[in-house]
Write an enzyme that holds these catalytic residues in place. Structure first.
Site, PDB file in Angstrom:
ATOM      1  N   LYS A 160       0.937  -1.311   0.044  1.00 35.05           N
ATOM      2  CA  LYS A 160       0.008  -0.051  -0.129  1.00 35.05           C
ATOM      3  C   LYS A 160       1.221   1.253  -0.046  1.00 35.05           C
ATOM      4  O   LYS A 160       0.691   2.143  -0.704  1.00 35.05           O
ATOM      5  CB  LYS A 160      -0.740   0.097   1.148  1.00 35.05           C
ATOM      6  CG  LYS A 160      -2.159  -0.879   1.206  1.00 35.05           C
ATOM      7  CD  LYS A 160      -2.780  -0.826   2.585  1.00 35.05           C
ATOM      8  CE  LYS A 160      -4.062  -1.892   2.415  1.00 35.05           C
ATOM      9  NZ  LYS A 160      -4.831  -1.716   3.718  1.00 35.05           N
ATOM     10  N   ALA A 240      10.610   1.861   7.219  1.00 30.03           N
ATOM     11  CA  ALA A 240       9.949   0.459   7.547  1.00 30.03           C
ATOM     12  C   ALA A 240      10.410   0.077   8.951  1.00 30.03           C
ATOM     13  O   ALA A 240       9.855   0.453  10.114  1.00 30.03           O
ATOM     14  CB  ALA A 240      10.356  -0.474   6.640  1.00 30.03           C
ATOM     15  N   ARG A 241      11.783  -0.311   9.201  1.00 29.96           N
ATOM     16  CA  ARG A 241      11.988  -0.759  10.496  1.00 29.96           C
ATOM     17  C   ARG A 241      13.922  -0.362  10.389  1.00 29.96           C
ATOM     18  O   ARG A 241      14.448  -0.835   9.294  1.00 29.96           O
ATOM     19  CB  ARG A 241      11.908  -2.317  10.716  1.00 29.96           C
ATOM     20  CG  ARG A 241      10.396  -2.468  11.152  1.00 29.96           C
ATOM     21  CD  ARG A 241      10.103  -2.038  12.494  1.00 29.96           C
ATOM     22  NE  ARG A 241       8.718  -2.406  12.705  1.00 29.96           N
ATOM     23  CZ  ARG A 241       7.772  -1.861  12.450  1.00 29.96           C
ATOM     24  NH1 ARG A 241       7.838  -0.672  11.645  1.00 29.96           N
ATOM     25  NH2 ARG A 241       6.414  -2.138  12.814  1.00 29.96           N
ATOM     26  N   ASP A 265      13.706   7.431   9.304  1.00 27.57           N
ATOM     27  CA  ASP A 265      12.653   7.775  10.106  1.00 27.57           C
ATOM     28  C   ASP A 265      12.603   6.535  11.041  1.00 27.57           C
ATOM     29  O   ASP A 265      11.748   6.823  12.301  1.00 27.57           O
ATOM     30  CB  ASP A 265      11.295   7.877   9.508  1.00 27.57           C
ATOM     31  CG  ASP A 265      10.250   8.200  10.407  1.00 27.57           C
ATOM     32  OD1 ASP A 265      10.167   9.393  11.236  1.00 27.57           O
ATOM     33  OD2 ASP A 265       9.106   7.787  10.441  1.00 27.57           O
ATOM     34  N   GLU A 270      16.277   3.354  18.899  1.00 27.28           N
ATOM     35  CA  GLU A 270      15.681   4.662  19.010  1.00 27.28           C
ATOM     36  C   GLU A 270      15.615   5.178  20.422  1.00 27.28           C
ATOM     37  O   GLU A 270      14.917   6.224  20.512  1.00 27.28           O
ATOM     38  CB  GLU A 270      14.160   4.390  18.478  1.00 27.28           C
ATOM     39  CG  GLU A 270      14.323   3.936  16.836  1.00 27.28           C
ATOM     40  CD  GLU A 270      13.235   3.632  16.425  1.00 27.28           C
ATOM     41  OE1 GLU A 270      12.143   3.776  17.026  1.00 27.28           O
ATOM     42  OE2 GLU A 270      13.022   3.702  15.062  1.00 27.28           O
ATOM     43  N   HIS A 291      10.526   8.588  13.939  1.00 26.51           N
ATOM     44  CA  HIS A 291       9.129   7.850  13.710  1.00 26.51           C
ATOM     45  C   HIS A 291       7.927   8.758  13.426  1.00 26.51           C
ATOM     46  O   HIS A 291       6.853   8.234  14.186  1.00 26.51           O
ATOM     47  CB  HIS A 291       9.022   6.840  14.809  1.00 26.51           C
ATOM     48  CG  HIS A 291       8.699   5.466  14.385  1.00 26.51           C
ATOM     49  ND1 HIS A 291       9.209   4.455  14.792  1.00 26.51           N
ATOM     50  CD2 HIS A 291       7.696   5.113  13.273  1.00 26.51           C
ATOM     51  CE1 HIS A 291       8.644   3.176  14.004  1.00 26.51           C
ATOM     52  NE2 HIS A 291       7.781   3.683  13.384  1.00 26.51           N
TER      53      HIS A 291
END
Length: 327
Positions: A160, A240-241, A265, A270, A291
Site C-alpha cells: 500500500k 520501515a524498520r 525515520d 531509537e 518515527h
C-alpha cells in the site's frame, strides 16, 4: 473489566483522554482504565497487567513469560500496523487475540517517503545548517543534486505505502522500479512499474526507499555487500524498520560516496542512549526523524479510534467488526 494502556513514555505522549472517552463510551463507566508508563521495572509491569482483561499498546514487547503472567487477558490491541513485539505463539496458546491497525496513514507515510527523498536530493539539511550555524548563503552544495525527471526511484516493497509512494514519484517525473513479492505483479503492471531483482534495483536507482514489512530475510537487507552494488550513489529512505539497514555499513557507504544521503525515520536503537551514541546523528547527509512519517492530526486520531474499537469489539464478542485480528 480492566483495561491497561501501557507503553514507554514517548508513545504515550498523546491525547489519552480521547482514548479513555472512547473506551467508556463502548465499554461503559464500569470499566477500570489504567495508564501505566513503563520505565523498565518488569515486576511493576507484571503487577499492573496481571489482572487486565485487555491491553492497549504500541511498541511494548510482550514475550511468553509476560503473557503467561496475565491470567485474565483476552486481547492486546496494538496502536500500530506491526506486531513483531508480540510473541504470537504464546498469545495463541493462551487464547489472547492480537489486533492491529491495517490502514490509517498510507497517505502520510508515502508523502514522507517521496518528500524526504527530494529534500535530501535538494540538500536542504546541508543548506539550513550552513545558514543557521555558519551564516553562509552559498548555493553550491557539497553533494550532487539530480534532476528528478532524469532519476530512477527504486522501491523495495510495493504494498500500500510503496505503491502510493510510486504514484507520487511518477508525478514528479521519475521512473519507478520495484523489488517486491510476486503478489505485487498485477499492481506493478497496472502502474507500469518494472519488477526487478535486488541487484538490478541497486544498480539502477538514484533513490532507494524501504517500504517493506520486516522479516528474517530482509533484516540488514542493506549491508556492505548491497551498498557496494549501488552504481549511482543513491539516497536511501527508510520508513520501515531500523534493523533493515546495517548502520555501520551505511556510515562507510556515506563516507566513501557509495551512498549520497539518507532519510531515516527509524533506527536500530531509537532510545535516548542510542541517539547519543549513533554516528549517524549530526551529519549533513543524514536526516533523522523520530518515527513521524505516519503523523498528521487526522492519522493520529484514526489510529487511536481504530485501536480502541478493536479492543472493545474483541471484549464484547463482536469479532465481525474488528479492523484486523492477526491470530
Amino acid at each position: 473489566m480492566k483495561v491497561v494502556i501501557t507503553d514507554t513514555a514517548e508513545p504515550l505522549n498523546r491525547d489519552l483522554d480521547y482514548e479513555k472517552r472512547l473506551l467508556r463510551r463502548m465499554l461503559g463507566d464500569q470499566a477500570e482504565i489504567v495508564v501505566y508508563p513503563y520505565a523498565g521495572d518488569r515486576q511493576e509491569l507484571i503487577n499492573t497487567i496481571q489482572d487486565a482483561d485487555a491491553i492497549l499498546t504500541s511498541y511494548l514487547t510482550f514475550d511468553a513469560e509476560l503473557l503467561q503472567a496475565c491470567h485474565r487477558l483476552k486481547v492486546i490491541s496494538i496502536e500500530a500496523t506491526g506486531y513483531n513485539n508480540i510473541d504470537m505463539v504464546a498469545a495463541k496458546s493462551q487464547g489472547v487475540a492480537v489486533c492491529v491497525i491495517a490502514e490509517y496513514c498510507t497517505e502520510e507515510v508515502s508523502d514522507f517517503v517521496v518528500l524526504s527523498a527530494i529534500s535530501m536530493n535538494k540538500q536542504l539539511k546541508y543548506y539550513m545548517t550552513q545558514v543557521d550555524q555558519h551564516d553562509s548563503y552559498d548555493f553550491q552544495p557539497n553533494k550532487p543534486v539530480r534532476r528528478l525527471s532524469d532519476s530512477v526511484f527504486g522501491i523495495m516493497g510495493l504494498g500500500k505505502i510503496g505503491s502510493e509512494a510510486a504514484r507520487e514519484a511518477q508525478a514528479f517525473g521519475m521512473k519507478v522500479i520495484s523489488y517486491s513479492t510476486p503478489h505485487a505483479q498485477k499492481r506493478a503492471a497496472e502502474m507500469n512499474i518494472p519488477l526487478v531483482s535486488k541487484a538490478e534495483l541497486f544498480a539502477q536507482s538514484d533513490f532507494i526507499a524501504l517500504t517493506m514489512r520486516l522479516t528474517k530475510e530482509n533484516t540488514h537487507i542493506l549491508n556492505e555487500d548491497t551498498f557496494n552494488q549501488m552504481k549511482k550513489s543513491p539516497i536511501i529512505v527508510n520508513i520501515a524498520r531500523g534493523v533493515m539497514i546495517d548502520e555501520d555499513a551505511l556510515l562507510t557507504a556515506l563516507d566513501s560516496g557509495k551512498v549520497r544521503g539518507a532519510a531515516l525515520d527509524v533506527l536500530t536503537n531509537e532510545s535516548a542512549q542510542g541517539l547519543k551514541e549513533s554516528k549517524l546523528v549530526g551529519r549533513d547527509d543524514v536526516m533523522i526523524t523520530p518515527h513521524v512519517a505516519f503523523y498528521s492530526d487526522q492519522s493520529l486520531e484514526d489510529c487511536q479510534r481504530i485501536a480502541v474499537e478493536n479492543l472493545a469489539y474483541s471484549l464484547l464478542g463482536n469479532e465481525e467488526k474488528l479492523f484486523r485480528q492477526v491470530n
